[in-house]
Design a protein around this motif. Sequence first.
Motif, PDB file in Angstrom:
ATOM      1  N   VAL A  32       0.817  -1.220   0.000  1.00  0.00           N
ATOM      2  CA  VAL A  32       0.000   0.000   0.000  1.00  0.00           C
ATOM      3  C   VAL A  32       0.851   1.270   0.000  1.00  0.00           C
ATOM      4  CG1 VAL A  32      -1.970  -1.134   1.089  1.00  0.00           C
ATOM      5  CG2 VAL A  32      -0.255   0.022   2.525  1.00  0.00           C
ATOM      6  N   THR A  33       2.101   1.171   0.464  1.00  0.00           N
ATOM      7  CA  THR A  33       2.957   2.359   0.495  1.00  0.00           C
ATOM      8  C   THR A  33       3.914   2.425  -0.694  1.00  0.00           C
ATOM      9  OG1 THR A  33       4.652   1.237   1.838  1.00  0.00           O
ATOM     10  CG2 THR A  33       2.907   2.463   3.012  1.00  0.00           C
ATOM     11  N   GLY A  34       4.245   1.265  -1.244  1.00  0.00           N
ATOM     12  CA  GLY A  34       5.243   1.230  -2.309  1.00  0.00           C
ATOM     13  C   GLY A  34       6.656   1.419  -1.786  1.00  0.00           C
ATOM     14  N   ALA A  35       6.871   1.181  -0.508  1.00  0.00           N
ATOM     15  CA  ALA A  35       8.191   1.367   0.107  1.00  0.00           C
ATOM     16  C   ALA A  35       9.220   0.448  -0.539  1.00  0.00           C
ATOM     17  CB  ALA A  35       8.110   1.090   1.603  1.00  0.00           C
ATOM     18  N   ASP A  36      10.427   0.969  -0.725  1.00  0.00           N
ATOM     19  CA  ASP A  36      11.513   0.212  -1.344  1.00  0.00           C
ATOM     20  C   ASP A  36      12.277  -0.542  -0.260  1.00  0.00           C
ATOM     21  OD1 ASP A  36      13.392  -0.787  -3.075  1.00  0.00           O
ATOM     22  OD2 ASP A  36      14.562   1.074  -3.199  1.00  0.00           O
ATOM     23  N   ILE A  37      11.708  -1.643   0.164  1.00  0.00           N
ATOM     24  CA  ILE A  37      12.323  -2.472   1.193  1.00  0.00           C
ATOM     25  C   ILE A  37      11.859  -3.904   0.996  1.00  0.00           C
ATOM     26  CG2 ILE A  37      10.462  -2.049   2.864  1.00  0.00           C
ATOM     27  CD1 ILE A  37      12.610  -2.130   5.083  1.00  0.00           C
ATOM     28  N   THR A  38      12.721  -4.851   1.269  1.00  0.00           N
ATOM     29  CA  THR A  38      12.329  -6.247   1.119  1.00  0.00           C
ATOM     30  C   THR A  38      11.511  -6.688   2.330  1.00  0.00           C
ATOM     31  OG1 THR A  38      14.281  -7.148   2.238  1.00  0.00           O
ATOM     32  CG2 THR A  38      14.463  -6.727  -0.148  1.00  0.00           C
ATOM     33  N   LEU A  39      10.735  -7.734   2.124  1.00  0.00           N
ATOM     34  CA  LEU A  39       9.925  -8.265   3.216  1.00  0.00           C
ATOM     35  C   LEU A  39      10.801  -8.719   4.373  1.00  0.00           C
ATOM     36  CD1 LEU A  39       7.218  -9.198   4.374  1.00  0.00           C
ATOM     37  CD2 LEU A  39       7.477 -11.341   3.093  1.00  0.00           C
ATOM     38  N   ALA A  40      11.910  -9.373   4.062  1.00  0.00           N
ATOM     39  CA  ALA A  40      12.811  -9.865   5.121  1.00  0.00           C
ATOM     40  C   ALA A  40      13.374  -8.707   5.941  1.00  0.00           C
ATOM     41  CB  ALA A  40      13.940 -10.683   4.511  1.00  0.00           C
ATOM     42  N   ASP A  41      13.812  -7.623   5.253  1.00  0.00           N
ATOM     43  CA  ASP A  41      14.381  -6.485   5.969  1.00  0.00           C
ATOM     44  C   ASP A  41      13.328  -5.782   6.820  1.00  0.00           C
ATOM     45  OD1 ASP A  41      16.867  -6.947   4.930  1.00  0.00           O
ATOM     46  OD2 ASP A  41      16.724  -5.434   3.346  1.00  0.00           O
ATOM     47  N   LEU A  42      12.121  -5.622   6.268  1.00  0.00           N
ATOM     48  CA  LEU A  42      11.066  -4.939   7.018  1.00  0.00           C
ATOM     49  C   LEU A  42      10.677  -5.743   8.253  1.00  0.00           C
ATOM     50  CD1 LEU A  42       9.047  -2.684   7.386  1.00  0.00           C
ATOM     51  CD2 LEU A  42       7.492  -3.890   5.834  1.00  0.00           C
ATOM     52  N   THR A  43      10.614  -7.052   8.120  1.00  0.00           N
ATOM     53  CA  THR A  43      10.266  -7.905   9.255  1.00  0.00           C
ATOM     54  C   THR A  43      11.259  -7.734  10.396  1.00  0.00           C
ATOM     55  OG1 THR A  43       9.185  -9.546   7.836  1.00  0.00           O
ATOM     56  CG2 THR A  43       9.925 -10.296   9.992  1.00  0.00           C
ATOM     57  N   VAL A  44      12.526  -7.704  10.071  1.00  0.00           N
ATOM     58  CA  VAL A  44      13.563  -7.521  11.093  1.00  0.00           C
ATOM     59  C   VAL A  44      13.415  -6.158  11.757  1.00  0.00           C
ATOM     60  CG1 VAL A  44      16.041  -7.244  11.480  1.00  0.00           C
ATOM     61  CG2 VAL A  44      15.195  -9.109  10.032  1.00  0.00           C
ATOM     62  N   ARG A  45      13.206  -5.131  10.951  1.00  0.00           N
ATOM     63  CA  ARG A  45      13.106  -3.777  11.498  1.00  0.00           C
ATOM     64  C   ARG A  45      11.875  -3.625  12.396  1.00  0.00           C
ATOM     65  NH1 ARG A  45      14.768   0.769   7.075  1.00  0.00           N
ATOM     66  NH2 ARG A  45      14.261   2.084   8.884  1.00  0.00           N
ATOM     67  N   LEU A  46      10.760  -4.221  12.000  1.00  0.00           N
ATOM     68  CA  LEU A  46       9.546  -4.123  12.808  1.00  0.00           C
ATOM     69  C   LEU A  46       9.715  -4.854  14.138  1.00  0.00           C
ATOM     70  CD1 LEU A  46       6.753  -4.623  10.109  1.00  0.00           C
ATOM     71  CD2 LEU A  46       7.342  -2.501  11.317  1.00  0.00           C
ATOM     72  N   ASN A  47      10.273  -6.064  14.093  1.00  0.00           N
ATOM     73  CA  ASN A  47      10.483  -6.814  15.334  1.00  0.00           C
ATOM     74  C   ASN A  47      11.459  -6.084  16.263  1.00  0.00           C
ATOM     75  OD1 ASN A  47       8.839  -9.174  15.306  1.00  0.00           O
ATOM     76  ND2 ASN A  47      10.121 -10.034  13.690  1.00  0.00           N
ATOM     77  N   ASP A  48      12.521  -5.522  15.688  1.00  0.00           N
ATOM     78  CA  ASP A  48      13.501  -4.801  16.502  1.00  0.00           C
ATOM     79  C   ASP A  48      12.880  -3.567  17.145  1.00  0.00           C
ATOM     80  OD1 ASP A  48      15.438  -6.649  15.908  1.00  0.00           O
ATOM     81  OD2 ASP A  48      16.483  -5.406  14.414  1.00  0.00           O
ATOM     82  N   ARG A  49      12.088  -2.813  16.359  1.00  0.00           N
ATOM     83  CA  ARG A  49      11.488  -1.605  16.902  1.00  0.00           C
ATOM     84  C   ARG A  49      10.472  -1.940  17.991  1.00  0.00           C
ATOM     85  NH1 ARG A  49      11.251   3.668  15.291  1.00  0.00           N
ATOM     86  NH2 ARG A  49      13.360   3.128  14.639  1.00  0.00           N
TER      87      ARG A  49
END
Length: 257
Positions: free
Chosen positions: A84-101
């Motif tokens: 929905v955002t079109g963000a330039d990030i892979t699913l794997a990277d986003l998952t790590v960032r969300l869990n860390d945050r």
Amino acid sequence: MTSGIPAVATGAADGPALEPRPVAAPELQAVLLDMDGTLVDTEGIWWEAEAAVFRELGFVLDEVHRAVVVGGPMTRSASYLIEVTGADITLADLTVRLNDRFTELIDGSVPMLPGARRLLTELAAHRVPTALVSASHRKVIDRVLRTIGAEHFRLTVAGDEMERTKPHPDPYLAAAAGLGADPARCVVIEDTPTGVAAGEAAGCPVVAVPSVAPIEPAAGRTVVPSLEEVDVPFLRRLISGKEPATRRSCRAIVPNE
């Protein structure tokens, strides 16, 4: 003249009539509990983590997306937000960032929801086996268990340990099997439509305690405003059939109504 057919004795001479044996009512074998939004007040924290990460990526998440991602597995929620955002990030990277945050935001303690600690203590006192069944990853579950207390659960099931997680029935079927219980005699307690769908697909009676999104009443589903409405006798009556599933389900209960 006799017919040659032996007479059949009747009446008192036969002795007292045999009473039918009472059929034992089905027993509650286990309670399977969701974590986020059910036991701990973390759904808002998850949204805060998602909003923060996407701000760093240059996007402001619209509140309308919150009801879509709540209660779902990390991969589904993250995939949806990338789309929905079109963000330039892979699913794997986003998952790590969300869990860390998220783990940064909950560092310390997590607020328990009303009635949650009392219910867990009561289940333990009655020796009712319990399992924690969450779509969150193991890293997050282990952090939250510092607040909830790992001792309350015979086993825990994490979203990243399952090939298919909620809304599929697999996590609840795995939990029931791990406890040696019949899913039909396990009560699932959930707060989101996604989790409710998983519990019902597993064949479990479900108690829904809506958090962010409203949950409609349905056959075999009891909707309550909070865990303060739930105790061991109530759960046992759901399994035995003595507690009508529609008793508190005459209407959908909207969070913060």
